[in-house]
Scaffold this motif. Structure first.
Motif, PDB file in Angstrom:
ATOM      1  N   TYR A  79     -22.178  24.184   9.240  1.00 32.89           N
ATOM      2  CA  TYR A  79     -21.462  25.211   8.479  1.00 32.89           C
ATOM      3  C   TYR A  79     -20.556  26.077   9.343  1.00 32.89           C
ATOM      4  O   TYR A  79     -19.922  26.998   8.856  1.00 32.89           O
ATOM      5  CB  TYR A  79     -22.462  26.104   7.732  1.00 32.89           C
ATOM      6  CG  TYR A  79     -23.391  25.339   6.833  1.00 32.89           C
ATOM      7  CD1 TYR A  79     -22.892  24.461   5.879  1.00 32.89           C
ATOM      8  CD2 TYR A  79     -24.772  25.489   6.931  1.00 32.89           C
ATOM      9  CE1 TYR A  79     -23.743  23.740   5.058  1.00 32.89           C
ATOM     10  CE2 TYR A  79     -25.625  24.771   6.110  1.00 32.89           C
ATOM     11  CZ  TYR A  79     -25.105  23.897   5.183  1.00 32.89           C
ATOM     12  OH  TYR A  79     -25.955  23.190   4.374  1.00 32.89           O
ATOM     13  N   LEU A 111     -27.258  22.014  -0.272  1.00 38.42           N
ATOM     14  CA  LEU A 111     -25.837  22.137   0.027  1.00 38.42           C
ATOM     15  C   LEU A 111     -25.539  21.562   1.406  1.00 38.42           C
ATOM     16  O   LEU A 111     -24.852  22.172   2.212  1.00 38.42           O
ATOM     17  CB  LEU A 111     -25.420  23.607  -0.079  1.00 38.42           C
ATOM     18  CG  LEU A 111     -25.519  24.176  -1.495  1.00 38.42           C
ATOM     19  CD1 LEU A 111     -25.306  25.668  -1.516  1.00 38.42           C
ATOM     20  CD2 LEU A 111     -24.511  23.499  -2.420  1.00 38.42           C
ATOM     21  N   SER A 115     -29.561  29.337  -2.238  1.00 44.06           N
ATOM     22  CA  SER A 115     -28.944  28.143  -2.826  1.00 44.06           C
ATOM     23  C   SER A 115     -29.367  26.939  -2.006  1.00 44.06           C
ATOM     24  O   SER A 115     -29.265  26.949  -0.780  1.00 44.06           O
ATOM     25  CB  SER A 115     -27.418  28.245  -2.802  1.00 44.06           C
ATOM     26  OG  SER A 115     -27.001  29.258  -3.674  1.00 44.06           O
ATOM     27  N   THR A 118     -18.513  21.352   2.245  1.00 45.26           N
ATOM     28  CA  THR A 118     -17.536  21.737   1.224  1.00 45.26           C
ATOM     29  C   THR A 118     -18.215  22.427   0.046  1.00 45.26           C
ATOM     30  O   THR A 118     -17.751  23.445  -0.460  1.00 45.26           O
ATOM     31  CB  THR A 118     -16.779  20.490   0.715  1.00 45.26           C
ATOM     32  OG1 THR A 118     -16.606  19.599   1.803  1.00 45.26           O
ATOM     33  CG2 THR A 118     -15.461  20.862   0.130  1.00 45.26           C
ATOM     34  N   ASP A 119     -19.345  21.872  -0.390  1.00 49.15           N
ATOM     35  CA  ASP A 119     -20.096  22.501  -1.479  1.00 49.15           C
ATOM     36  C   ASP A 119     -20.656  23.841  -1.019  1.00 49.15           C
ATOM     37  O   ASP A 119     -20.657  24.819  -1.765  1.00 49.15           O
ATOM     38  CB  ASP A 119     -21.265  21.611  -1.929  1.00 49.15           C
ATOM     39  CG  ASP A 119     -20.786  20.253  -2.411  1.00 49.15           C
ATOM     40  OD1 ASP A 119     -19.603  20.147  -2.793  1.00 49.15           O
ATOM     41  OD2 ASP A 119     -21.595  19.311  -2.401  1.00 49.15           O
ATOM     42  N   ASN A 151     -23.655  19.249   2.198  1.00 55.77           N
ATOM     43  CA  ASN A 151     -22.227  19.003   2.344  1.00 55.77           C
ATOM     44  C   ASN A 151     -21.491  20.341   2.523  1.00 55.77           C
ATOM     45  O   ASN A 151     -21.520  21.184   1.638  1.00 55.77           O
ATOM     46  CB  ASN A 151     -21.762  18.279   1.074  1.00 55.77           C
ATOM     47  CG  ASN A 151     -20.282  18.027   1.063  1.00 55.77           C
ATOM     48  OD1 ASN A 151     -19.556  18.505   1.927  1.00 55.77           O
ATOM     49  ND2 ASN A 151     -19.831  17.284   0.080  1.00 55.77           N
ATOM     50  N   ALA A 165     -18.273  26.860  -1.207  1.00 59.01           N
ATOM     51  CA  ALA A 165     -18.126  27.507  -2.511  1.00 59.01           C
ATOM     52  C   ALA A 165     -19.227  28.541  -2.714  1.00 59.01           C
ATOM     53  O   ALA A 165     -18.972  29.659  -3.171  1.00 59.01           O
ATOM     54  CB  ALA A 165     -18.162  26.447  -3.615  1.00 59.01           C
ATOM     55  N   ALA A 166     -20.455  28.172  -2.338  1.00 60.67           N
ATOM     56  CA  ALA A 166     -21.580  29.093  -2.504  1.00 60.67           C
ATOM     57  C   ALA A 166     -21.434  30.299  -1.588  1.00 60.67           C
ATOM     58  O   ALA A 166     -21.648  31.443  -2.000  1.00 60.67           O
ATOM     59  CB  ALA A 166     -22.896  28.363  -2.224  1.00 60.67           C
TER      60      ALA A 166
END
Lengths: 329, 311
Positions: free
Chosen positions: A101, A73, A70, A77-78, A75, A81-82
């Motif tokens: 992260y 990403l 993915s 927060t995004d 950010n 989710a992944a």
């Protein structure tokens, strides 16, 4: 109301069924998920890791390793989710490629105690979290020697992203390397305030050059913009980071500190097979081959033999522990 | 260190940087001004810029001509303008939402097309600086103003041209009427829909050119997220400039000058924490926006879909 309750139960059963299927396939092959701040083709941080994971997949066999990626990403927060989604889909090793992260992994890893998570640049590893940690100051020090010896104007420019993680280690190591061979050189550190704004990086590189810098360096994916800006002025050289970036400017990129992500990923896969699902702090250094200095062969003659010899000698000293690079606490 | 900042070569450097930085803002904001003067605000500028940046780069790379590239970017801008018009004028969707939709669509499409057509970082020649004869030889001024590529000159020329169109032509009057009192325009037999469509296409073409400037006239390469939020700054500059081309010029120059100054301050090693330097242009722009928050110049029908039945 009954109908709603019934459908909820049905969905739950279905979900359990699916996750059961998921774990079955997982036992046959290892599933690696990669969460990236930028894109797989950024010619730096994210592309380096992607190539590392792909190399592991190639070595162990396409049928043994499944890879999902993915992108974009940056950010956290995004990214969370992944990461959570991959974890619930039964991925075995989820690599969130960035120091930003760390906190989201701390949170999510508790919910999926059997899954391995990894992040870096960082050093805090827990039960099922690996932390990988490129000692970017080491290669930076060697590149600093090259810059200090080669500069004619005695001004060296750094095009930095945001003052954090890898960038600090790199810049500190680089400055010390320059000072070790050329105490009079002025190393000018400037930041764009972004990792991915290539237009800003280009403009910052132009400003550095206009202000007298003849050798430039820097970290993060935005540096491609700075490299191109250097390539447009004759006699300016760039010292790269993350991976070999000479493809975009073969007459400008002298060397690069390249990270060997393949070994790190392979190491984590092996740990997992041995039953160790986290808790290891994996260092990439000159000593263990996690960091290499790649010289652009087209410009190999630009660096005099005695400078190259000094770089080799210093590399040995760093590996032997005779030379340590001070990092800010 | 402060002395260094006041040296001629440094001042020239800062001003030249500022002019280059101002160009994409100027193009995109002047385009957005036409949208808003006609009564539609388009928050999708960023998406259009991203698509224009990609299409311009890709076509330049394939054809070897940046001029064909810019034409392709303009074409992409026309299509994006028509799309925004379809959603916000014909279908009368909420403009803010459809603008955000256009933004996401443009960013996603540009990223996707880049992946399937090129897929790696590469670069092109791009537009080369053209030194204006005579003017380019004036000391200081020549370097700062008259030694750029044609897109820079074009962007700055668009300021008086936009002003003339808007305030000195009947067409400009029609645009302003469509944005102030669309009912009156309709009564006079003007097609508000046609005016708004035209302005959206103009605005979108300008945004696509602003994006293409980044890839063809500035960095000479394309990478993901190349516009990096410039489209939104451009929308803010329209408010900053009070829907007037000269105001927008002032805003774009002000923002870019502070940005260029902070880059140079860092390069020269002045002891200011870099975080403050980096955020300076944004903070000052917000401050200026707050201080100039009187909206008496705002087109009265801005954001209101026009409906003949008058509901």
């Amino acid at each position: 109301m009954k109908k709603v309750a019934l459908s909820v139960v049905l969905i739950m059963v279905l979900a359990m069924l699916l996750s059961a299927c998921g774990t079955q396939t997982a036992s046959q092959k290892i599933k690696i998920a990669l969460v990236l701040p930028s894109t797989v083709d950024d010619l730096s941080w994210s592309q380096g890791m992607t190539e590392g994971v792909k190399a592991v997949q190639k070595e162990l066999g396409e049928d043994k390793v499944e890879v999902a990626i993915s992108e974009r990403l940056g950010n956290p927060t995004d990214a969370a989710a992944a990461v959570r989604q991959y974890a619930s889909q039964g991925y075995d090793l989820i690599i969130a490629h960035g120091s930003q992260y760390q906190s989201i992994l701390d949170e999510i890893a508790k919910e999926f105690p059997k899954t391995s998570f990894a992040y870096g640049t960082g050093y805090q590893a827990h039960d099922n979290i690996f932390a990988y940690d490129p000692q970017s100051q080491e290669g930076a020090y060697l590149q600093g020697i090259i810059a200090g010896k080669l500069t004619k104007s005695n001004i060296i420019g750094i095009v930095g992203p945001i003052e954090a993680g890898d960038a600090i280690k790199y810049n500190v190591g680089f400055q010390q390397g320059v000072k070790s061979v050329n105490p009079n050189a002025d190393v000018r550190v400037a930041y764009t305030g972004s990792f991915g704004d290539i237009a800003k990086a280009s403009e910052l590189a132009k400003a550095q050059i206009d202000a007298g810098a003849d050798i430039l360096t820097g970290t993060a994916q935005q540096t491609v913009g700075a490299i191109k800006a250097c390539a447009e002025k004759p006699g300016i050289y760039w010292l790269g980071n993350d991976m070999d970036q000479s493809s975009i400017a073969p007459d400008t990129v002298l060397t690069a500190q390249a990270y060997n992500w393949k070994d790190v990923v392979m190491q984590m896969v092996k740990f997992r097979q041995e039953g160790k699902i986290g808790g290891e702090h994996l260092v990439l250094s000159l000593g263990n081959g996690g960091i290499q200095i790649v010289v652009n062969q087209k410009l190999a003659n630009v660096i005099p033999a005695d400078v190259m010899a000094l770089v080799e000698q210093t590399k040995k000293d760093i590996i032997a522990g005779k030379l340590t690079i001070e990092l800010p606490k | 260190m402060i002395n260094q900042l006041l040296e001629f070569s440094t001042i020239i450097g800062i001003l030249t940087t500022a002019i280059r930085l101002a160009t994409p803002f100027l193009l995109a904001a002047l385009g957005e001004m036409f949208d808003q003067r006609a009564g539609v605000y388009n928050l999708g500028v960023e998406g259009v810029m991203m698509l224009g940046a990609f299409i311009g780069f890709w076509v330049s790379l394939r054809t070897g001509s940046s001029y064909i590239g810019i034409l392709a970017a303009i074409f992409a801008g026309v299509l994006m303008g028509l799309l925004m018009g379809l959603v916000s004028i014909t279908l009368q969707a909420e403009q803010g939402i459809s603008g955000i939709g256009l933004f996401m669509f443009g960013v996603g499409l540009a990223g996707y097309l880049f992946r399937i057509t090129i897929g790696y970082i590469t670069n092109i020649e791009g537009f080369q600086p053209i030194k204006i004869p005579i003017l380019g030889d004036i000391p200081i001024l020549g370097t700062v103003f008259f030694n750029h590529n044609w897109m820079v000159y074009f962007a700055f020329l668009m300021v008086p041209i936009s002003w003339f169109i808007l305030f000195k032509t009947t067409w400009g009057l029609k645009i302003r009427t469509a944005g102030m009192t669309p009912e009156a325009a309709d009564t006079l037999g003007l097609s508000v829909v046609a005016i708004r469509y035209t302005c959206l296409v103009i605005g979108s073409v300008a945004a696509a050119m602003a994006g293409a400037f980044l890839t063809l006239g500035h960095t000479n390469m394309y990478a993901d997220n190349i516009s990096a939020g410039r489209g939104f700054i451009a929308v803010a500059l329209v408010y900053f400039g009070r829907w007037n081309p000269w105001g927008i010029l002032g805003g774009a120059l002000f923002f870019s000058f502070v940005d260029a100054l902070q880059l140079w301050v860092q390069v020269l090693g002045l002891k200011i924490p870099y975080e403050f330097a980096v955020m300076a242009p944004y903070v000052l722009t917000i401050l200026a926006l707050v201080l100039a928050a009187r909206r008496i110049w705002e087109p009265a029908a801005l954001g209101k879909p026009f409906n003949r039945e008058g509901d």
